[in-house]
Design a protein around this motif. Structure first.
Motif, PDB file in Angstrom:
ATOM      1  N   ILE A   1      -7.562  -0.561  30.621  1.00  0.00           N
ATOM      2  CA  ILE A   1      -7.632  -0.657  32.083  1.00  0.00           C
ATOM      3  C   ILE A   1      -8.595   0.390  32.630  1.00  0.00           C
ATOM      4  O   ILE A   1      -9.347   0.130  33.574  1.00  0.00           O
ATOM      5  CB  ILE A   1      -6.214  -0.547  32.703  1.00  0.00           C
ATOM      6  N   GLY A   2      -8.620   1.569  32.003  1.00  0.00           N
ATOM      7  CA  GLY A   2      -9.527   2.619  32.459  1.00  0.00           C
ATOM      8  C   GLY A   2     -10.972   2.199  32.318  1.00  0.00           C
ATOM      9  O   GLY A   2     -11.767   2.318  33.259  1.00  0.00           O
ATOM     10  N   ILE A   3     -11.316   1.657  31.136  1.00  0.00           N
ATOM     11  CA  ILE A   3     -12.699   1.223  30.909  1.00  0.00           C
ATOM     12  C   ILE A   3     -13.057   0.084  31.850  1.00  0.00           C
ATOM     13  O   ILE A   3     -14.149   0.042  32.411  1.00  0.00           O
ATOM     14  CB  ILE A   3     -12.884   0.824  29.423  1.00  0.00           C
ATOM     15  N   PHE A   4     -12.097  -0.815  32.078  1.00  0.00           N
ATOM     16  CA  PHE A   4     -12.334  -1.933  33.002  1.00  0.00           C
ATOM     17  C   PHE A   4     -12.689  -1.420  34.393  1.00  0.00           C
ATOM     18  O   PHE A   4     -13.688  -1.826  34.986  1.00  0.00           O
ATOM     19  CB  PHE A   4     -11.063  -2.807  33.048  1.00  0.00           C
ATOM     20  N   LEU A   5     -11.875  -0.477  34.913  1.00  0.00           N
ATOM     21  CA  LEU A   5     -12.111   0.022  36.273  1.00  0.00           C
ATOM     22  C   LEU A   5     -13.424   0.778  36.375  1.00  0.00           C
ATOM     23  O   LEU A   5     -14.189   0.622  37.327  1.00  0.00           O
ATOM     24  CB  LEU A   5     -10.945   0.936  36.693  1.00  0.00           C
ATOM     25  N   VAL A   6     -13.687   1.605  35.350  1.00  0.00           N
ATOM     26  CA  VAL A   6     -14.892   2.414  35.376  1.00  0.00           C
ATOM     27  C   VAL A   6     -16.131   1.528  35.337  1.00  0.00           C
ATOM     28  O   VAL A   6     -17.076   1.705  36.115  1.00  0.00           O
ATOM     29  CB  VAL A   6     -14.847   3.392  34.188  1.00  0.00           C
ATOM     30  N   GLU A   7     -16.106   0.519  34.466  1.00  0.00           N
ATOM     31  CA  GLU A   7     -17.256  -0.388  34.372  1.00  0.00           C
ATOM     32  C   GLU A   7     -17.434  -1.172  35.666  1.00  0.00           C
ATOM     33  O   GLU A   7     -18.557  -1.437  36.092  1.00  0.00           O
ATOM     34  CB  GLU A   7     -17.073  -1.368  33.207  1.00  0.00           C
TER      35      GLU A   7
ATOM     36  N   ASN B   1      -5.609   7.569  28.700  1.00  0.00           N
ATOM     37  CA  ASN B   1      -4.423   7.338  27.889  1.00  0.00           C
ATOM     38  C   ASN B   1      -3.151   7.309  28.726  1.00  0.00           C
ATOM     39  O   ASN B   1      -2.201   6.624  28.392  1.00  0.00           O
ATOM     40  CB  ASN B   1      -4.288   8.428  26.824  1.00  0.00           C
ATOM     41  N   VAL B   2      -3.151   8.063  29.845  1.00  0.00           N
ATOM     42  CA  VAL B   2      -1.929   8.175  30.634  1.00  0.00           C
ATOM     43  C   VAL B   2      -1.812   7.093  31.700  1.00  0.00           C
ATOM     44  O   VAL B   2      -0.798   7.011  32.381  1.00  0.00           O
ATOM     45  CB  VAL B   2      -1.865   9.562  31.303  1.00  0.00           C
ATOM     46  N   LEU B   3      -2.852   6.256  31.851  1.00  0.00           N
ATOM     47  CA  LEU B   3      -2.850   5.321  32.973  1.00  0.00           C
ATOM     48  C   LEU B   3      -1.730   4.291  32.860  1.00  0.00           C
ATOM     49  O   LEU B   3      -1.115   3.930  33.847  1.00  0.00           O
ATOM     50  CB  LEU B   3      -4.201   4.601  33.066  1.00  0.00           C
ATOM     51  N   LEU B   4      -1.493   3.786  31.663  1.00  0.00           N
ATOM     52  CA  LEU B   4      -0.421   2.804  31.477  1.00  0.00           C
ATOM     53  C   LEU B   4       0.517   3.340  30.390  1.00  0.00           C
ATOM     54  O   LEU B   4       0.327   4.441  29.875  1.00  0.00           O
ATOM     55  CB  LEU B   4      -0.992   1.441  31.069  1.00  0.00           C
ATOM     56  N   ASP B   5       1.503   2.532  30.021  1.00  0.00           N
ATOM     57  CA  ASP B   5       2.537   2.998  29.093  1.00  0.00           C
ATOM     58  C   ASP B   5       1.945   3.352  27.735  1.00  0.00           C
ATOM     59  O   ASP B   5       2.203   4.429  27.198  1.00  0.00           O
ATOM     60  CB  ASP B   5       3.609   1.903  28.930  1.00  0.00           C
ATOM     61  N   SER B   6       1.183   2.421  27.155  1.00  0.00           N
ATOM     62  CA  SER B   6       0.633   2.721  25.828  1.00  0.00           C
ATOM     63  C   SER B   6      -0.808   3.196  25.997  1.00  0.00           C
ATOM     64  O   SER B   6      -1.512   2.750  26.902  1.00  0.00           O
ATOM     65  CB  SER B   6       0.684   1.471  24.947  1.00  0.00           C
ATOM     66  N   PRO B   7      -1.242   4.133  25.142  1.00  0.00           N
ATOM     67  CA  PRO B   7      -2.603   4.671  25.270  1.00  0.00           C
ATOM     68  C   PRO B   7      -3.667   3.587  25.203  1.00  0.00           C
ATOM     69  O   PRO B   7      -4.649   3.634  25.950  1.00  0.00           O
ATOM     70  CB  PRO B   7      -2.721   5.620  24.082  1.00  0.00           C
TER      71      PRO B   7
ATOM     72  N   ALA C   1      -3.519   0.338  26.035  1.00  0.00           N
ATOM     73  CA  ALA C   1      -3.591  -0.424  27.287  1.00  0.00           C
ATOM     74  C   ALA C   1      -4.224   0.427  28.378  1.00  0.00           C
ATOM     75  O   ALA C   1      -5.008  -0.069  29.204  1.00  0.00           O
ATOM     76  CB  ALA C   1      -2.195  -0.868  27.698  1.00  0.00           C
ATOM     77  N   GLY C   2      -3.887   1.725  28.374  1.00  0.00           N
ATOM     78  CA  GLY C   2      -4.483   2.633  29.348  1.00  0.00           C
ATOM     79  C   GLY C   2      -5.986   2.705  29.197  1.00  0.00           C
ATOM     80  O   GLY C   2      -6.730   2.653  30.178  1.00  0.00           O
ATOM     81  N   GLN C   3      -6.443   2.795  27.934  1.00  0.00           N
ATOM     82  CA  GLN C   3      -7.888   2.828  27.689  1.00  0.00           C
ATOM     83  C   GLN C   3      -8.546   1.558  28.209  1.00  0.00           C
ATOM     84  O   GLN C   3      -9.612   1.611  28.829  1.00  0.00           O
ATOM     85  CB  GLN C   3      -8.178   2.961  26.189  1.00  0.00           C
TER      86      GLN C   3
ATOM     87  N   ASP D   1      -8.212   3.973  18.240  1.00  0.00           N
ATOM     88  CA  ASP D   1      -7.610   4.539  19.440  1.00  0.00           C
ATOM     89  C   ASP D   1      -7.855   3.685  20.671  1.00  0.00           C
ATOM     90  O   ASP D   1      -6.996   3.597  21.549  1.00  0.00           O
ATOM     91  CB  ASP D   1      -8.181   5.946  19.702  1.00  0.00           C
ATOM     92  N   ILE D   2      -9.032   3.100  20.770  1.00  0.00           N
ATOM     93  CA  ILE D   2      -9.374   2.401  22.006  1.00  0.00           C
ATOM     94  C   ILE D   2      -9.215   0.900  21.838  1.00  0.00           C
ATOM     95  O   ILE D   2      -8.772   0.206  22.741  1.00  0.00           O
ATOM     96  CB  ILE D   2     -10.822   2.769  22.431  1.00  0.00           C
ATOM     97  N   GLY D   3      -9.571   0.370  20.673  1.00  0.00           N
ATOM     98  CA  GLY D   3      -9.382  -1.049  20.429  1.00  0.00           C
ATOM     99  C   GLY D   3     -10.388  -1.916  21.145  1.00  0.00           C
ATOM    100  O   GLY D   3     -10.074  -2.999  21.607  1.00  0.00           O
ATOM    101  N   ILE D   4     -11.622  -1.410  21.286  1.00  0.00           N
ATOM    102  CA  ILE D   4     -12.667  -2.210  21.926  1.00  0.00           C
ATOM    103  C   ILE D   4     -13.779  -2.422  20.910  1.00  0.00           C
ATOM    104  O   ILE D   4     -14.275  -1.464  20.321  1.00  0.00           O
ATOM    105  CB  ILE D   4     -13.165  -1.494  23.195  1.00  0.00           C
ATOM    106  N   PRO D   5     -14.159  -3.678  20.668  1.00  0.00           N
ATOM    107  CA  PRO D   5     -15.130  -3.929  19.593  1.00  0.00           C
ATOM    108  C   PRO D   5     -16.506  -3.330  19.857  1.00  0.00           C
ATOM    109  O   PRO D   5     -17.172  -2.891  18.923  1.00  0.00           O
ATOM    110  CB  PRO D   5     -15.214  -5.456  19.549  1.00  0.00           C
ATOM    111  N   ASN D   6     -16.944  -3.315  21.123  1.00  0.00           N
ATOM    112  CA  ASN D   6     -18.281  -2.806  21.401  1.00  0.00           C
ATOM    113  C   ASN D   6     -18.245  -1.272  21.451  1.00  0.00           C
ATOM    114  O   ASN D   6     -17.754  -0.679  22.411  1.00  0.00           O
ATOM    115  CB  ASN D   6     -18.784  -3.382  22.719  1.00  0.00           C
ATOM    116  N   ILE D   7     -18.774  -0.638  20.403  1.00  0.00           N
ATOM    117  CA  ILE D   7     -18.694   0.818  20.311  1.00  0.00           C
ATOM    118  C   ILE D   7     -19.474   1.470  21.442  1.00  0.00           C
ATOM    119  O   ILE D   7     -19.076   2.510  21.967  1.00  0.00           O
ATOM    120  CB  ILE D   7     -19.219   1.280  18.931  1.00  0.00           C
TER     121      ILE D   7
END
Lengths: 129, 205, 145
Positions: free
Chosen positions: C109-115, C97-103, C105-107, B135-141
Motif C-alpha cells: 500500500i505504501g508503494i502504491f500511494l507513493v507511486e 511496514n507499519v501502515l497495515l497489519d502485515s509488513p 501488505a504495508g509495503q 520483504d517487499i514481495g514486488i517483482p519489479n526490483i
C-alpha cells in the motif's frame, strides 16, 4: 584485440558523446543550441551509469521466480528519476530563453551582451546629462 | 563473444555519435530539434539492450515525446535559425581535448563492460534483490528500490520536479500576448503580421 | 490545426488508449516496467496531444487551470503524507511496514500511494509546463513551418 576494444568501447563512445555536448555548450552562441548540447551531455551521463550497471548475460531486473542473473538495478533507479528531473529543468531553461528573447529580442549570446552594453552606456549618458 | 546484444550495442552507439555530430553541424534549429528527438529514441533503444527497460521506457516517453514538443514550442516563441555561422572555437577544442583525454586515460581502470564481478554489483545490490523478493514481495526490483528502499531520495526528486514546474509557471505565466499589449519588436514572431520576414530573420537583428 | 481531418479523427481514437495505457503503467508498475514517473509522462502526453490537435482553449476546458495548479502540489503532499503517516503509527519516516497489519501488505500500500503521488505531480507539472508555452503563442499558420 577485438575483445579488448569491446571491453571499453561503450565508455569511449559515451565520452565522445559527452565531449560533443560540451563542445556545443562552449562554442555555440545560440541559447537553444546550448540547451540541446546540455541535453546530449546529460543523456551520455545516463548511458554511462547504465553501462556500469550492465552484467553479461543478465536480464532486466524483474523477478520471475526462477534464479537468474540480473543487471544492477540501482543505476536504473537513479537515472529513471534523473530523466524526469532533467526534462523539468530543461523546460525551466527553455522558459528562461523565451524570456530573454522577449527582453533582448535575440537568443544569440553576442547580441545579448551588445545590447546589455548599449543599455548600460545609455544609462550612464542619462545620468551625466 | 560477439553475440547479438554486442552487435546491436555497437551499432546503436555509432548511430548516436553520428546524430550528435549532425546536431553539432546543423544550423537550422528545427532540424536540430528533430535530430534531438531521434537521439533520444536511439538512446532508448540502447538502454533496452543494456537491460534498463524502465529507463528506456522513461527516455522514450520523455526524450522523444515531451522534450521535442517543448523545444518546438520554444522555437515557435523565438526563432528557427542560428544567426552566426558555426566556426571552430579554439578554447572549446582545448577544453574537450583535455577533458576527453583525461576521461579516456581513466577508462582502462574501469571494470570491463558487463563484468559480473565489478565492484558496483557487490555491495548492497544482492540484498536489494533478495529483499525485494522476501520483504517487499514486488517483482519489479526497480520499483521496490525506487519507492521503498530509496523513497526519501525519490521524495527529493519529486520536490525538484515540483519546483521546476513552479519556476516555469512563474516565468512564463498564464498571460496571453493578445490580452496584454507587450511590445511587438521585442516579442516573438508577430504571427498575424503578413509582412513578416519568411525564414531569413538572421538579418533582422 | 482545425482542418486536419485525419489528424483529428486519428487522435480522437488514440487518446483514450493512451490514457488507458498510462493507467496500466501506473498501477502495473510493481510487476512490469513502469511506475509513477513513466505513467505521469504518458498521461501528460495524451493531454498535450489533445491540446495540439483541438486547440489550447478546448484543452483548458478539459482540465481547468485552477484544478491543474491544485494537482501539482497534491502529488507531493500525498507522498510526504504517506511518510508522516508511518511516523505517526510509530515507524520511521517513509517506513511502510507499519501502515497495515502485515509488513508485506504495508509495503504494497505504501508503494502504491507513493507511486500515485509521483504520477499525479509529474503529469500535472508536464501539462502545466506545456500550457505555459502554449499560452504564449497564437495559432501558427501552416505555411510557417
Amino acid at each position: 584485440m577485438l575483445a579488448a576494444i569491446l571491453d571499453h568501447y561503450n565508455y569511449w563512445l559515451i565520452i565522445f558523446l559527452m565531449m560533443i555536448g560540451l563542445y556545443i555548450v562552449v562554442s555555440r552562441g545560440n541559447l537553444i543550441k546550448k540547451i540541446v548540447g546540455l541535453n546530449i551531455f546529460q543523456t551520455s551521463v545516463f548511458l554511462l551509469y547504465i553501462t556500469i550497471g550492465k552484467v553479461n548475460y543478465g536480464t532486466a531486473p524483474i523477478l520471475t521466480g526462477q534464479p537468474e542473473t540480473f543487471s544492477n538495478p540501482l543505476p536504473h533507479v537513479l537515472i529513471l528519476t534523473a530523466i524526469v528531473v532533467g526534462i523539468a529543468t530543461t523546460a525551466l531553461g527553455l522558459a528562461l530563453v523565451v524570456r530573454i528573447r522577449e527582453s533582448y529580442g535575440s537568443i544569440e549570446e553576442e547580441d545579448i551582451s551588445v545590447s546589455e552594453q548599449f543599455q548600460a552606456e545609455s544609462e550612464v549618458n542619462k545620468i551625466s546629462s | 563473444m560477439l553475440d547479438m546484444v554486442t552487435v546491436v550495442d555497437v551499432v546503436l552507439l555509432a548511430l548516436l555519435s553520428t546524430t550528435a555530430v549532425a546536431i553539432l553541424i546543423m544550423r537550422h534549429l528545427f532540424a536540430v530539434v528533430a535530430l534531438t528527438g531521434a537521439f533520444s529514441l536511439l538512446s532508448a533503444g540502447l538502454l533496452v539492450t543494456l537491460d534498463a527497460v524502465d529507463v528506456a521506457f522513461t527516455e522514450a516517453a520523455v526524450g522523444a515525446g515531451i522534450s521535442t514538443v517543448l523545444m518546438l514550442g520554444t522555437l515557435a516563441l523565438t526563432r528557427r535559425r542560428e544567426s552566426r555561422p558555426p566556426r571552430l572555437s579554439p578554447i572549446g577544442l582545448l577544453i574537450i581535448t583535455i577533458t576527453g583525454g583525461a576521461l579516456i586515460y581513466a577508462t582502462p581502470d574501469m571494470p570491463k563492460f558487463g563484468d559480473p564481478n565489478a565492484p558496483s554489483h557487490q555491495h548492497i545490490i544482492p540484498s536489494y534483490i533478495k529483499g525485494s523478493q522476501d520483504d517487499i514481495g514486488i517483482p519489479n526490483i526497480v520499483t521496490s528500490i525506487l519507492a521503498s528502499y530509496r523513497s526519501f531520495d525519490t521524495l527529493g526528486e519529486v520536490a525538484v520536479i515540483f519546483t521546476a514546474g513552479m519556476g516555469v509557471i512563474i516565468l512564463l505565466g498564464r498571460r496571453r500576448e493578445d490580452e496584454h499589449g507587450y511590445s511587438e519588436d521585442g516579442a516573438a514572431y508577430p504571427l498575424k503580421d503578413k509582412n513578416k520576414p519568411k525564414i531569413n530573420d538572421e538579418t533582422s537583428t | 490545426m482545425r482542418h486536419h481531418l485525419v489528424l483529428r479523427v486519428i487522435s480522437k481514437m488514440l487518446i483514450p488508449f493512451i490514457l488507458l495505457f498510462g493507467l496500466y503503467v501506473q498501477f502495473h508498475g510493481d510487476f512490469g516496467p513502469g511506475g509513477g514517473f513513466q505513467a505521469g509522462v504518458i498521461f501528460a502526453a495524451a493531454f498535450i496531444l489533445y491540446a495540439l490537435v483541438f486547440g489550447d482553449d478546448q484543452a483548458r476546458q478539459v482540465i481547468p487551470d485552477k484544478a491543474l495548479i491544485l494537482l501539482v502540489p497534491l502529488g507531493l503532499i500525498l507522498y510526504a503524507a504517506t511518510g508522516f503517516y508511518g511516523l505517526i503509527l510509530g515507524g520511521n519516516f517513509l517506513d511502510y511496514n507499519v501502515l497495515l497489519d502485515s509488513p508485506k501488505a504495508g509495503q504494497h500500500i505504501g508503494i502504491f500511494l507513493v507511486e500515485l503521488g509521483v504520477g499525479i505531480t509529474v503529469a500535472a507539472v508536464m501539462i502545466s509546463i506545456f500550457r505555459a508555452y502554449a499560452g504564449r503563442t497564437r495559432a501558427i499558420d501552416d505555411e510557417d513551418w
